[in-house]
Design an enzyme around this catalytic site. Structure first.
Site, PDB file in Angstrom:
ATOM      1  CB  CYS A   5      -0.952  -0.020   1.188  1.00 52.71           C
ATOM      2  SG  CYS A   5      -0.198  -0.526   2.741  1.00 52.71           S
TER       3      CYS A   5
ATOM      4  CG  HIS B  21      -0.898   4.046   4.558  1.00 51.04           C
ATOM      5  ND1 HIS B  21      -1.660   3.774   5.674  1.00 51.04           N
ATOM      6  CD2 HIS B  21      -0.434   2.842   4.103  1.00 51.04           C
ATOM      7  CE1 HIS B  21      -1.670   2.461   5.879  1.00 51.04           C
ATOM      8  NE2 HIS B  21      -0.939   1.874   4.946  1.00 51.04           N
TER       9      HIS B  21
END
Length: 341
Positions: free
Chosen positions: A149, A233
């Site tokens: 990710c 994130h």
């Protein structure tokens, strides 16, 4: 057109639920089966403990969950995998051997030279590796991987910067949401009112996967941290470019960046894979993680720190662009690339 048949393995975890959420109303795919571990097998999907922000799609609520069994997986157009890597390493090659296309979130095989590690806007040409994969392994099917990710979120802005100015060196520090570790991955008593400055294996993934995806031997130094954010994130990057730049020109290059998914108008492709935010206090997870329905990354705090020294902050939704959404976009691109659609 008749919808393509999709089967989801590892369907009950966070990424598995994202697959279900994103595929339930997809214009090309129809979910025809769900599989999970023995613990969930035989239950209705509504019994699994849905944890996403939208209601569970009605089309899957009464669907029975299959126990993961290679012999019971039907002939479908795409198998989407959210299996733990140690299980995926055994299951996914066997499915490909049996003629199925597997698009996987799991980390096994990502660095194999004949396996596409795909960010569809960044390295679409790597789908050509599938010809080599099938020849070497004797598979009728294939395996396509999506990257880690944090790698995905970082590499989207690095690609146009590399193309325009070249890159010699990258330093990156990540602040990764708790959902990146799965539903039960980080104990609440460990993360509330806290920051954990280490995530096992993540730094190596960012370094090695970025070099494979961008086909570069650039220096990359990564520090990965876990923060008490639910989704999204955030990454702070410092980039030494090969050629000097004007920071406004960098912002323009990022904002204009497009790839085959946008040109083909693929269903999951956001209009702009990179959104440039000019406010000095952006991007922020709560405000920006759903940009482009979670498929765009948001870049802000672009600064020229000196000759050939660029700094920026990038944020992306870790379970959509960083996981299931990127995998579904990869499947869409493959189907167009292969001529199946």
């Amino acid at each position: 057109m008749d919808k393509l048949k999709a089967y989801i393995i590892g369907a009950t975890g966070l990424v598995g639920q994202r697959y279900v959420q994103l595929l339930a109303e997809h214009p090309w795919f129809e979910i025809v089966g769900l599989a999970a571990s023995q613990r969930s097998a035989g239950k209705k999907y509504r019994e699994v403990g849905w944890v996403l922000e939208t209601p569970m799609p009605k089309s899957v609520a009464e669907m029975a969950i299959d126990q993961l069994d290679l012999d019971r997986i039907p002939k479908v157009d795409v198998v989407f995998s959210a299996l733990p890597s140690e299980v995926a390493a055994r299951v996914e090659p066997e499915l490909a051997k049996r003629g199925l296309l597997v698009v996987s979130n799991s980390s096994n095989m990502r660095l194999d030279p004949d396996v596409p590690l795909l960010i569809p806007e960044v390295n679409p040409e790597d789908l050509d590796l599938l010809k080599v994969q099938r020849e070497r392994r004797g598979w009728a099917g294939a395996v396509i991987k999506k990257p880690n990710c944090s790698t995905t979120i970082l590499d989207l802005p690095l690609k146009p910067i590399m193309d325009e100015y070249g890159i010699e060196r990258v330093h990156v520090v990540t602040m990764q949401a708790v959902t990146g570790a799965g539903y039960s991955g980080v104990p609440s008593v460990a993360i509330i009112d806290n920051l954990i400055p280490y995530i096992k294996g993540e730094e190596e993934k960012i370094v090695n996967e970025t070099k494979k995806i961008l086909k570069s031997n650039m220096e990359i130094y990564a520090t990965t941290t876990r923060v008490p954010v639910l989704d999204g994130h955030t990454e702070v990057a410092y980039v030494d470019t090969t050629r000097d730049f004007d920071v406004d020109a960098v912002a323009e290059a990022l904002a204009k960046f497009r790839g085959p998914p946008q040109e083909m108008k693929l269903p999951t492709a956001p209009p702009s894979p990179i959104v440039v935010e000019k406010a000095v206090d952006r991007p922020q997870p709560r405000l920006d993680r759903m940009a482009g329905n979670g498929m765009s990354v948001v870049v802000g705090r672009l600064r020229r720190l000196g000759p050939r020294k660029l700094a920026f902050v990038v944020l992306g939704h870790n379970t959509i662009r960083g996981a299931a959404g990127n995998a579904i976009l990869a499947a869409e691109l493959y189907l167009k690339w292969s001529g199946a659609l």
